[in-house]
Scaffold this motif. Structure first.
Motif, PDB file in Angstrom:
ATOM      1  N   UNK A 102     -26.685 -17.554  25.847  1.00 58.79           N
ATOM      2  CA  UNK A 102     -25.377 -18.076  26.173  1.00 58.79           C
ATOM      3  C   UNK A 102     -24.509 -19.799  25.759  1.00 58.79           C
ATOM      4  N   UNK A 103     -24.848 -20.325  24.792  1.00 56.71           N
ATOM      5  CA  UNK A 103     -24.993 -21.654  24.268  1.00 56.71           C
ATOM      6  C   UNK A 103     -24.547 -20.909  22.486  1.00 56.71           C
ATOM      7  N   UNK A 104     -23.566 -20.249  22.363  1.00 56.99           N
ATOM      8  CA  UNK A 104     -23.389 -19.664  21.478  1.00 56.99           C
ATOM      9  C   UNK A 104     -24.370 -19.496  19.782  1.00 56.99           C
ATOM     10  N   UNK A 105     -25.877 -20.390  20.449  1.00 54.93           N
ATOM     11  CA  UNK A 105     -26.788 -19.558  18.792  1.00 54.93           C
ATOM     12  C   UNK A 105     -27.033 -18.665  19.465  1.00 54.93           C
ATOM     13  N   UNK A 106     -27.847 -17.684  18.413  1.00 51.73           N
ATOM     14  CA  UNK A 106     -28.437 -16.651  19.270  1.00 51.73           C
ATOM     15  C   UNK A 106     -30.417 -16.679  18.766  1.00 51.73           C
ATOM     16  N   UNK A 107     -30.418 -16.029  19.712  1.00 53.71           N
ATOM     17  CA  UNK A 107     -32.559 -16.291  19.470  1.00 53.71           C
ATOM     18  C   UNK A 107     -32.559 -14.394  18.663  1.00 53.71           C
ATOM     19  N   UNK A 108     -31.374 -13.870  18.655  1.00 54.20           N
ATOM     20  CA  UNK A 108     -31.947 -12.786  18.099  1.00 54.20           C
ATOM     21  C   UNK A 108     -30.896 -11.925  17.384  1.00 54.20           C
ATOM     22  N   UNK A 109     -31.115 -11.532  16.189  1.00 56.19           N
ATOM     23  CA  UNK A 109     -29.897 -10.197  16.214  1.00 56.19           C
ATOM     24  C   UNK A 109     -30.289  -9.390  15.392  1.00 56.19           C
ATOM     25  N   UNK A 110     -30.234  -8.305  16.309  1.00 58.20           N
ATOM     26  CA  UNK A 110     -29.514  -6.597  15.800  1.00 58.20           C
ATOM     27  C   UNK A 110     -28.528  -5.436  15.001  1.00 58.20           C
ATOM     28  N   UNK A 111     -29.187  -5.507  13.891  1.00 59.80           N
ATOM     29  CA  UNK A 111     -27.536  -4.780  13.336  1.00 59.80           C
ATOM     30  C   UNK A 111     -28.156  -3.501  13.154  1.00 59.80           C
ATOM     31  N   UNK A 112     -27.270  -2.571  12.553  1.00 55.97           N
ATOM     32  CA  UNK A 112     -27.513  -1.077  11.994  1.00 55.97           C
ATOM     33  C   UNK A 112     -26.759  -0.568  11.545  1.00 55.97           C
ATOM     34  N   UNK A 113     -26.148   0.228  11.037  1.00 55.39           N
ATOM     35  CA  UNK A 113     -24.955   0.969  10.309  1.00 55.39           C
ATOM     36  C   UNK A 113     -24.689   2.156  11.653  1.00 55.39           C
ATOM     37  N   UNK A 114     -23.907   2.691  12.548  1.00 51.32           N
ATOM     38  CA  UNK A 114     -23.395   3.302  12.852  1.00 51.32           C
ATOM     39  C   UNK A 114     -23.286   5.271  12.053  1.00 51.32           C
ATOM     40  N   UNK A 115     -24.634   6.055  13.106  1.00 49.47           N
ATOM     41  CA  UNK A 115     -23.505   7.724  12.490  1.00 49.47           C
ATOM     42  C   UNK A 115     -23.096   8.122  12.836  1.00 49.47           C
ATOM     43  N   UNK A 116     -21.638   8.386  12.558  1.00 52.60           N
ATOM     44  CA  UNK A 116     -20.980   9.156  13.387  1.00 52.60           C
ATOM     45  C   UNK A 116     -21.184  10.261  13.614  1.00 52.60           C
ATOM     46  N   UNK A 117     -22.165  11.086  13.018  1.00 54.49           N
ATOM     47  CA  UNK A 117     -22.015  12.292  12.774  1.00 54.49           C
ATOM     48  C   UNK A 117     -22.521  12.550  14.492  1.00 54.49           C
ATOM     49  N   UNK A 118     -23.491  11.611  14.807  1.00 53.78           N
ATOM     50  CA  UNK A 118     -24.411  11.935  16.337  1.00 53.78           C
ATOM     51  C   UNK A 118     -23.443  11.260  16.962  1.00 53.78           C
ATOM     52  N   UNK A 119     -22.499  10.889  17.036  1.00 55.58           N
ATOM     53  CA  UNK A 119     -21.524  11.027  18.255  1.00 55.58           C
ATOM     54  C   UNK A 119     -21.777   9.983  19.562  1.00 55.58           C
ATOM     55  N   UNK A 120     -21.466   9.384  20.149  1.00 60.09           N
ATOM     56  CA  UNK A 120     -21.996   9.381  22.081  1.00 60.09           C
ATOM     57  C   UNK A 120     -23.386   8.824  22.119  1.00 60.09           C
ATOM     58  N   UNK A 121     -23.870   9.622  21.967  1.00 59.90           N
ATOM     59  CA  UNK A 121     -24.989  10.125  22.021  1.00 59.90           C
ATOM     60  C   UNK A 121     -25.773   9.449  21.798  1.00 59.90           C
ATOM     61  N   UNK A 122     -26.144   9.330  20.111  1.00 56.06           N
ATOM     62  CA  UNK A 122     -26.457   8.581  18.827  1.00 56.06           C
ATOM     63  C   UNK A 122     -25.868   7.311  19.050  1.00 56.06           C
ATOM     64  N   UNK A 123     -24.506   6.199  19.253  1.00 57.78           N
ATOM     65  CA  UNK A 123     -25.326   4.787  19.498  1.00 57.78           C
ATOM     66  C   UNK A 123     -25.571   5.133  20.825  1.00 57.78           C
ATOM     67  N   UNK A 124     -25.850   5.777  22.212  1.00 58.85           N
ATOM     68  CA  UNK A 124     -26.431   4.907  23.158  1.00 58.85           C
ATOM     69  C   UNK A 124     -28.077   5.152  23.029  1.00 58.85           C
ATOM     70  N   UNK A 125     -28.546   6.604  21.351  1.00 61.69           N
ATOM     71  CA  UNK A 125     -29.889   6.208  21.566  1.00 61.69           C
ATOM     72  C   UNK A 125     -30.297   4.920  20.735  1.00 61.69           C
ATOM     73  N   UNK A 126     -29.158   3.990  19.566  1.00 60.81           N
ATOM     74  CA  UNK A 126     -29.430   2.977  18.462  1.00 60.81           C
ATOM     75  C   UNK A 126     -29.707   1.948  20.074  1.00 60.81           C
ATOM     76  N   UNK A 127     -28.719   1.776  20.756  1.00 57.74           N
ATOM     77  CA  UNK A 127     -29.308   0.852  21.616  1.00 57.74           C
ATOM     78  C   UNK A 127     -30.206   0.524  21.907  1.00 57.74           C
ATOM     79  N   UNK A 128     -30.986   2.083  22.874  1.00 57.91           N
ATOM     80  CA  UNK A 128     -31.864   2.123  24.141  1.00 57.91           C
ATOM     81  C   UNK A 128     -32.895   1.651  22.989  1.00 57.91           C
ATOM     82  N   UNK A 129     -33.119   1.909  21.345  1.00 56.14           N
ATOM     83  CA  UNK A 129     -33.996   1.441  20.483  1.00 56.14           C
ATOM     84  C   UNK A 129     -33.889  -0.026  19.907  1.00 56.14           C
TER      85      UNK A 129
END
Length: 97
Positions: free
Chosen positions: A19-46
């Protein structure tokens, strides 16, 4: 520790830090628009356990989560009303209960 989640039209990013502006870690991935909201939710859970492991942070130390999203949300019903970035985000239940 705190999580930040940014749901974009083309990518999904999760960061974790003290919470001090410095990241301890970063995760980034492309959104699969065809997977819809469930796809985004699955990505977050992963992503969450992957990011915690990468950052060597125990889940018990996470105190809060902030979410950035390009569209209006309904705090009362916990739903994303409309996505201005992706067709995937219309009437998307963010959390149950």
């Amino acid at each position: 520790m705190y999580f930040g989640i940014e749901i974009g039209g083309t990518k999904l990013q999760l960061g974790v830090g003290a919470g001090d502006g410095n990241l301890a870690g970063l995760w980034r991935e492309t959104v699969d628009v065809k997977a819809g909201p469930e796809g985004i939710r699955r990505q977050i859970i992963q992503a969450v356990p992957e990011l915690l492991a990468q950052s060597k942070i125990d889940r018990a130390h996470v105190q809060g989560i902030g979410i950035g999203f390009g569209g209006p949300v309904d705090d009362h019903t916990h739903t994303i009303i409309k996505s201005h970035q992706s067709k995937a985000g219309t009437t998307f239940l963010w959390r149950s209960g």
